[in-house]
Motif scaffolding. Sequence first.
Motif, PDB file in Angstrom:
ATOM      1  N   ASP A 185       0.825  -1.213   0.000  1.00 46.28           N
ATOM      2  CA  ASP A 185       0.000   0.000   0.000  1.00 46.28           C
ATOM      3  C   ASP A 185       0.856   1.259   0.000  1.00 46.28           C
ATOM      4  N   LEU A 186       2.080   1.151   0.493  1.00 46.14           N
ATOM      5  CA  LEU A 186       2.945   2.340   0.548  1.00 46.14           C
ATOM      6  C   LEU A 186       3.232   2.906  -0.839  1.00 46.14           C
ATOM      7  N   ASP A 187       3.120   2.058  -1.871  1.00 43.42           N
ATOM      8  CA  ASP A 187       3.370   2.539  -3.229  1.00 43.42           C
ATOM      9  C   ASP A 187       2.384   3.624  -3.633  1.00 43.42           C
ATOM     10  N   LYS A 188       1.245   3.705  -2.931  1.00 45.93           N
ATOM     11  CA  LYS A 188       0.221   4.693  -3.261  1.00 45.93           C
ATOM     12  C   LYS A 188       0.285   5.913  -2.348  1.00 45.93           C
ATOM     13  N   HIS A 189       1.271   5.966  -1.453  1.00 50.19           N
ATOM     14  CA  HIS A 189       1.320   7.034  -0.462  1.00 50.19           C
ATOM     15  C   HIS A 189       2.583   7.882  -0.601  1.00 50.19           C
ATOM     16  N   ARG A 190       2.530   9.045   0.040  1.00 51.42           N
ATOM     17  CA  ARG A 190       3.703   9.931   0.091  1.00 51.42           C
ATOM     18  C   ARG A 190       4.642   9.436   1.183  1.00 51.42           C
ATOM     19  N   ILE A 191       5.909   9.316   0.860  1.00 53.03           N
ATOM     20  CA  ILE A 191       6.916   8.846   1.808  1.00 53.03           C
ATOM     21  C   ILE A 191       7.838  10.001   2.175  1.00 53.03           C
ATOM     22  N   VAL A 192       8.085  10.169   3.486  1.00 52.32           N
ATOM     23  CA  VAL A 192       9.067  11.160   3.942  1.00 52.32           C
ATOM     24  C   VAL A 192      10.234  10.395   4.565  1.00 52.32           C
ATOM     25  N   CYS A 193      11.443  10.849   4.287  1.00 51.89           N
ATOM     26  CA  CYS A 193      12.635  10.085   4.664  1.00 51.89           C
ATOM     27  C   CYS A 193      13.704  10.971   5.285  1.00 51.89           C
ATOM     28  N   LEU A 194      14.524  10.355   6.109  1.00 50.47           N
ATOM     29  CA  LEU A 194      15.746  10.997   6.582  1.00 50.47           C
ATOM     30  C   LEU A 194      16.822  10.774   5.532  1.00 50.47           C
ATOM     31  N   GLY A 195      17.587  11.823   5.223  1.00 46.92           N
ATOM     32  CA  GLY A 195      18.631  11.712   4.214  1.00 46.92           C
ATOM     33  C   GLY A 195      19.812  12.590   4.574  1.00 46.92           C
ATOM     34  N   ILE A 199      22.024   4.804  10.760  1.00 46.21           N
ATOM     35  CA  ILE A 199      20.896   5.639  11.163  1.00 46.21           C
ATOM     36  C   ILE A 199      19.963   5.870   9.975  1.00 46.21           C
ATOM     37  N   LEU A 200      20.534   6.099   8.801  1.00 51.09           N
ATOM     38  CA  LEU A 200      19.701   6.254   7.606  1.00 51.09           C
ATOM     39  C   LEU A 200      18.888   4.987   7.344  1.00 51.09           C
ATOM     40  N   ALA A 201      19.509   3.830   7.589  1.00 49.81           N
ATOM     41  CA  ALA A 201      18.862   2.562   7.255  1.00 49.81           C
ATOM     42  C   ALA A 201      17.564   2.354   8.023  1.00 49.81           C
ATOM     43  N   VAL A 202      17.533   2.720   9.314  1.00 46.96           N
ATOM     44  CA  VAL A 202      16.330   2.450  10.112  1.00 46.96           C
ATOM     45  C   VAL A 202      15.200   3.425   9.796  1.00 46.96           C
ATOM     46  N   HIS A 203      15.480   4.484   9.039  1.00 49.92           N
ATOM     47  CA  HIS A 203      14.448   5.464   8.702  1.00 49.92           C
ATOM     48  C   HIS A 203      13.834   5.236   7.318  1.00 49.92           C
ATOM     49  N   GLN A 204      14.306   4.224   6.606  1.00 46.28           N
ATOM     50  CA  GLN A 204      13.923   4.098   5.204  1.00 46.28           C
ATOM     51  C   GLN A 204      12.672   3.251   4.998  1.00 46.28           C
ATOM     52  N   ASP A 247      17.510  16.113   9.023  1.00 44.45           N
ATOM     53  CA  ASP A 247      17.396  16.343  10.462  1.00 44.45           C
ATOM     54  C   ASP A 247      16.185  15.581  10.986  1.00 44.45           C
ATOM     55  N   SER A 248      16.380  14.783  12.044  1.00 43.58           N
ATOM     56  CA  SER A 248      15.301  13.947  12.555  1.00 43.58           C
ATOM     57  C   SER A 248      14.180  14.758  13.196  1.00 43.58           C
ATOM     58  N   LEU A 249      14.513  15.919  13.774  1.00 42.67           N
ATOM     59  CA  LEU A 249      13.458  16.756  14.346  1.00 42.67           C
ATOM     60  C   LEU A 249      12.580  17.348  13.252  1.00 42.67           C
ATOM     61  N   ALA A 250      13.203  17.776  12.148  1.00 43.84           N
ATOM     62  CA  ALA A 250      12.430  18.298  11.023  1.00 43.84           C
ATOM     63  C   ALA A 250      11.575  17.193  10.404  1.00 43.84           C
ATOM     64  N   LEU A 251      12.107  15.970  10.400  1.00 45.06           N
ATOM     65  CA  LEU A 251      11.331  14.836   9.890  1.00 45.06           C
ATOM     66  C   LEU A 251      10.093  14.615  10.749  1.00 45.06           C
ATOM     67  N   GLY A 297       6.308   8.305   7.540  1.00 47.73           N
ATOM     68  CA  GLY A 297       7.743   8.194   7.767  1.00 47.73           C
ATOM     69  C   GLY A 297       8.059   7.374   8.997  1.00 47.73           C
ATOM     70  N   MET A 298       9.303   6.955   9.097  1.00 47.44           N
ATOM     71  CA  MET A 298       9.795   6.197  10.246  1.00 47.44           C
ATOM     72  C   MET A 298      10.307   7.155  11.309  1.00 47.44           C
ATOM     73  N   ALA A 299      10.034   6.831  12.565  1.00 45.39           N
ATOM     74  CA  ALA A 299      10.506   7.657  13.672  1.00 45.39           C
ATOM     75  C   ALA A 299      10.646   6.775  14.911  1.00 45.39           C
ATOM     76  N   PRO A 300      11.522   7.135  15.835  1.00 50.74           N
ATOM     77  CA  PRO A 300      11.652   6.357  17.074  1.00 50.74           C
ATOM     78  C   PRO A 300      10.429   6.531  17.957  1.00 50.74           C
ATOM     79  N   ALA A 301      10.080   5.480  18.672  1.00 50.23           N
ATOM     80  CA  ALA A 301       8.883   5.511  19.509  1.00 50.23           C
ATOM     81  C   ALA A 301       8.952   6.616  20.557  1.00 50.23           C
TER      82      ALA A 301
END
Length: 296
Positions: A182-192, A199-204, A224-228, A239-243
């Motif tokens: 289903d993610l193929d139909k959605h907007r994805i935000v990423c850390l880069g 660190i990049l790997a766990v956010h993808q 920046d993770s805060l901006a994400l 997007g992925m983020a820490p709990a």
Amino acid sequence: MDWDKIRLFYEVAEAGSFTRAGENLGLNQSSISRHISALEHDLKVPLFHRHARGLILTEHGEILFRTARDMLMRIEATRSRLDETSELPAGNLKVTATVGIGAIWLAKRVSEFLGVYPDVRIQLIVTNEELDLAMREADIAIRLRRPSQPDLIQRRLFTVHYHAYAARSYIERFGEPTSLEDLDKHRIVCLGGHQPAFILAVHQLSTMGRDPKDPRPGRFVVNDSLALRVAIESGAGIGMAPAYSMEGNPLVSRVLRDIETPTLDSYMVYPEELRSVARVQVFRDFLVAKAQRWDH
């Protein structure tokens, strides 16, 4: 060489301009400029290239800057050793942490520590770069992997769980994904950007359930993770983020709950030579106690 002038030179080089250095030191620009010119006259070499946008170190300036930095670190190390003779926790404590843990998890809890130990002064350096503890760039580090430097004491704190999140406003507008497809139909935000690869790997989310050679295009990529986190909250996408950064946030919801997501262990590390320093001991015990309540 006059140490006062060397220290002033170091502050100017760090600031990149006479104006910013003056603001940091409480001195006027003309006074700083005169001292730097006097130092250049004493050494008989130029230390800065001066231009309209600021100052750039010359080759001689780079050499002096590295030497001045080493001298300041040695002085700080000597000060810490002198403080070790005190049984009461007191003095300066320089702590470095990753952007997310430092700005969110630790910053929320440090006021309690300061209330209990009023004579300890904490400087928090938030960066995903691993500062050199052996060179006293920091006293204590909180990192998301085991330290590679030798002679460092390490203590595991807690496991950081990463999950997929979306703003409730986004879900109301675009619906909630129930599978990776289903993610193929959605907007994805990423850390880069310039970040450690682990660190990049766990956010993808862009490669989860996909061939890494054919990732989903990220609609918003930020270094920046805060901006994400703000982007996710505002409905920019999933997007992925820490709990720890999203727990209790009324603006977002966790999605893809049945999908296995990555984790990283956090560690507190510090040099062996600081083991008996009172302010390090109490800060270590404080972090461990807070981490135990969070580790689930």
